[in-house]
Design an enzyme around this catalytic site. Structure first.
Site, mmCIF file in Angstrom:
data_model
loop_
_atom_site.group_PDB
_atom_site.id
_atom_site.type_symbol
_atom_site.label_atom_id
_atom_site.label_comp_id
_atom_site.label_asym_id
_atom_site.label_seq_id
_atom_site.Cartn_x
_atom_site.Cartn_y
_atom_site.Cartn_z
ATOM 1 N N TYR A 139 0.740 -1.325 -0.869
ATOM 2 C CA TYR A 139 0.030 -0.124 -0.049
ATOM 3 C C TYR A 139 0.361 1.489 -0.615
ATOM 4 C CZ TYR A 139 -4.150 2.757 0.786
ATOM 5 O OH TYR A 139 -4.857 4.645 0.876
ATOM 6 N N GLN A 200 -10.680 0.199 0.641
ATOM 7 C CA GLN A 200 -11.563 -1.220 -0.207
ATOM 8 C C GLN A 200 -10.550 -1.652 -0.926
ATOM 9 O OE1 GLN A 200 -12.006 2.181 -0.138
ATOM 10 N NE2 GLN A 200 -11.990 3.689 -1.755
ATOM 11 N N ASN A 223 -3.003 5.848 5.944
ATOM 12 C CA ASN A 223 -4.267 6.893 7.113
ATOM 13 C C ASN A 223 -4.904 6.280 8.241
ATOM 14 O OD1 ASN A 223 -6.877 5.788 5.502
ATOM 15 N ND2 ASN A 223 -6.965 7.777 4.572
ATOM 16 N N SER A 246 4.488 9.661 12.914
ATOM 17 C CA SER A 246 6.002 9.616 12.941
ATOM 18 C C SER A 246 6.777 10.314 14.286
ATOM 19 C CB SER A 246 6.251 10.365 11.357
ATOM 20 O OG SER A 246 5.777 10.190 10.340
ATOM 21 N N GLN A 268 10.516 15.464 11.247
ATOM 22 C CA GLN A 268 9.084 14.346 11.444
ATOM 23 C C GLN A 268 8.451 15.273 11.709
ATOM 24 O OE1 GLN A 268 9.599 10.863 11.025
ATOM 25 N NE2 GLN A 268 11.836 12.005 10.017
ATOM 26 N N HIS A 271 5.203 15.843 9.766
ATOM 27 C CA HIS A 271 4.840 14.294 8.663
ATOM 28 C C HIS A 271 2.982 15.276 8.927
ATOM 29 C CE1 HIS A 271 6.980 12.029 6.823
ATOM 30 N NE2 HIS A 271 8.218 11.754 7.922
ATOM 31 N N GLU A 336 10.626 5.168 17.081
ATOM 32 C CA GLU A 336 10.848 5.500 15.668
ATOM 33 C C GLU A 336 12.614 5.131 14.866
ATOM 34 O OE1 GLU A 336 8.922 5.682 11.213
ATOM 35 O OE2 GLU A 336 8.657 7.043 12.700
ATOM 36 N N HIS A 337 12.713 6.544 14.965
ATOM 37 C CA HIS A 337 13.930 6.957 14.267
ATOM 38 C C HIS A 337 14.861 7.481 15.634
ATOM 39 C CE1 HIS A 337 10.951 7.654 11.123
ATOM 40 N NE2 HIS A 337 11.742 7.384 10.491
ATOM 41 N N ASP A 370 15.195 8.028 5.837
ATOM 42 C CA ASP A 370 13.778 8.004 4.762
ATOM 43 C C ASP A 370 14.399 7.386 3.440
ATOM 44 O OD1 ASP A 370 12.396 8.008 6.654
ATOM 45 O OD2 ASP A 370 12.145 10.487 6.165
ATOM 46 N N GLU A 424 -0.122 -36.585 29.036
ATOM 47 C CA GLU A 424 -0.301 -35.290 27.851
ATOM 48 C C GLU A 424 -2.307 -35.914 27.817
ATOM 49 O OE1 GLU A 424 1.008 -33.061 25.106
ATOM 50 O OE2 GLU A 424 2.727 -31.611 26.363
ATOM 51 N N HIS A 429 -0.735 -39.671 20.252
ATOM 52 C CA HIS A 429 0.470 -40.097 19.713
ATOM 53 C C HIS A 429 2.204 -41.120 20.445
ATOM 54 C CE1 HIS A 429 -1.713 -36.203 19.287
ATOM 55 N NE2 HIS A 429 -0.027 -35.072 18.822
#
Length: 439
Positions: A139, A200, A223, A246, A268, A271, A336-337, A370, A424, A429
């Site tokens: 995506y 979708q 999003n 971010s 950042q 963003h 993250e960074h 990046d 068990e 088994h």
């Protein structure tokens, strides 16, 4: 007039530091109930009506009216034409970035993505077989901004892993196609691409339609609707992660020009308003200098209002007792960074356990990671770096255990399995193991 940016100023010596620190870090991945309900309806509709539902939502949300999904399919020739039509500088930058990303992930595959096996003394073979996924969906956001770098970071490791088909979905609101995104798809070896987005698109990839093939895993950011959809289809398909806003954490000893650090915080914050930029530093005067640089540089930034909202709402400049304490706080945040903006980055790196990516030294801006350094820029956020990793070749592979027990090995393993199976209450088994024992 640009709003002023005043990140929260904290000091670890303050009595209420812990309370303020936790409040500033807080962000919930829980999606709005109305979004969850709407996403559930969209997924169910696409699962039932396929192409027709995807076309309806694309018409409604992206303002893109098409007679069928074939009209929303990007042909390889169109991707190549987009690449050929770019200015030479952009073509060369895309190819250079792609090559660096490919080289890094080829090394990653060699180190962690190969099959292996060994034999016990009795001849039993044990090992692991690594195989690529057959088909993955990536995506690529296409709403507020377009991200050709995300195409490279998602498609190239899949390609290196040996994935047979890479299906890209990217929204093109009102039919506006970004040529860099299309060109990146050409460079990265995307197999098929569709100009659809939102929940979708996730549904189409997860369940398949008459036109969009069902995939084994979906990767890439989006999003709130995309994140909610990915969460709901997990189990039908694999997903990479649920990404939050971010983040950047700069661990500074005061040796880097303040303007550089201020701009890295901006990188950042621009963003979106929920992005988080934090500075940890033991030098109060240096923190003052960074704030001055923020005040001076912000008005010239095209996304100044977004940066200001981000820094005011979630940013922080934190004065620590020393660099050791700064490293400890960084591990609590698990950003993250993480930039180690120090004259001695390798002194502090061993103390840092949790981060999506660690950028060592003053010249290593997060923005290089990046776009073109080579390691993947799809990184864990919201503290999940404590237990998860960057997107990589391993995300596009699966592992199967290999077990070949010799006749001699069965005499060793059979009694062990029998005892445990009886314990068990699973007699079949136990009997299956016992039948292979020699009298």
């Amino acid at each position: 007039m640009t709003s002023a940016a005043r990140p929260l100023r904290l000091a670890t010596t303050e009595a209420d530091f812990e309370a303020q620190f936790k409040a500033r870090l807080h962000w919930s991945a829980d999606t709005d109930a109305a979004i969850e309900q709407r996403v559930a309806e969209i997924l169910a509709d696409v699962q039932q009506r396929g192409d027709a539902a995807v076309l309806e939502y694309t018409r409604r949300f992206d303002g893109l009216d098409a007679p069928d999904l074939q009209a929303l399919t990007l042909q390889p020739g169109e991707l190549k034409a987009a690449f050929d039509g770019l200015p030479a500088a952009q073509r060369e930058a895309l190819q250079a970035a792609a090559q660096r990303v490919r080289t890094y992930h080829e090394a990653q595959k060699k180190a962690s993505g190969e099959s292996w096996s060994y034999r016990d003394a009795d001849g039993t073979l044990l090992g692991q077989k690594v195989t690529p996924l057959d088909r993955v969906g990536i995506y690529v956001p296409g709403g507020k901004a377009a991200y050709p770098s995300s195409v490279l970071m998602n498609a190239i490791p899949a390609h290196v892993a040996g994935v047979g088909e890479i299906i890209m979905v990217v929204p093109t609101p009102r039919g506006e196609k970004n040529m860099l995104v299309l060109a990146a798809a050409h460079v990265a070896g995307v197999t098929r691409a569709f100009t659809v987005g939102g929940a979708q698109a996730v549904a189409a990839l997860a369940y398949g339609t008459a036109t969009v093939p069902a995939v084994d895993k979906i990767t890439g950011p989006g999003n709130a609707y995309v994140a909610a959809a990915k969460r709901r289809v997990f189990g039908t398909v694999g997903i990479d992660m649920i990404a939050g806003p971010s983040e950047i954490l700069v661990l500074a000893d005061g040796s880097t020009p303040p303007d550089w650090v201020a701009m890295d915080l901006f990188s950042q914050a621009e963003h979106d308003e929920l992005a988080q930029s934090i500075l940890l530093c033991p030098d109060a005067a240096y923190i003052d200098a960074v704030q001055e640089a923020i005040d001076r540089l912000l008005p010239a930034m095209p996304r100044a209002e977004i940066i200001a909202a981000s820094l005011n709402g979630r940013g922080a400049l934190i004065h620590t007792r020393d660099m050791q304490e700064a490293c400890a706080i960084s591990n609590r945040i698990a950003p993250e960074h993480l930039e180690v903006s120090s004259s001695e980055p390798h002194r502090w790196e061993p103390l840092l356990k949790h981060a999506g990516a660690i950028f060592l030294g003053a010249y290593t801006s997060e923005s290089l990671g990046d776009y073109c350094a080579g390691p993947n820029h799809v990184l864990p956020t919201s503290g999940t770096a404590r237990f998860s990793s960057p997107l990589g070749v391993y995300d596009f592979q699966k592992r199967s255990s290999l077990i070949e027990v010799s006749a001699a090995g069965a005499q060793v393993l059979g009694p062990i399995a029998s005892v445990l199976a009886h314990g068990e209450g699973l007699q079949a088994h136990a009997r299956a193991a016992e039948l292979r024992l020699k009298p």
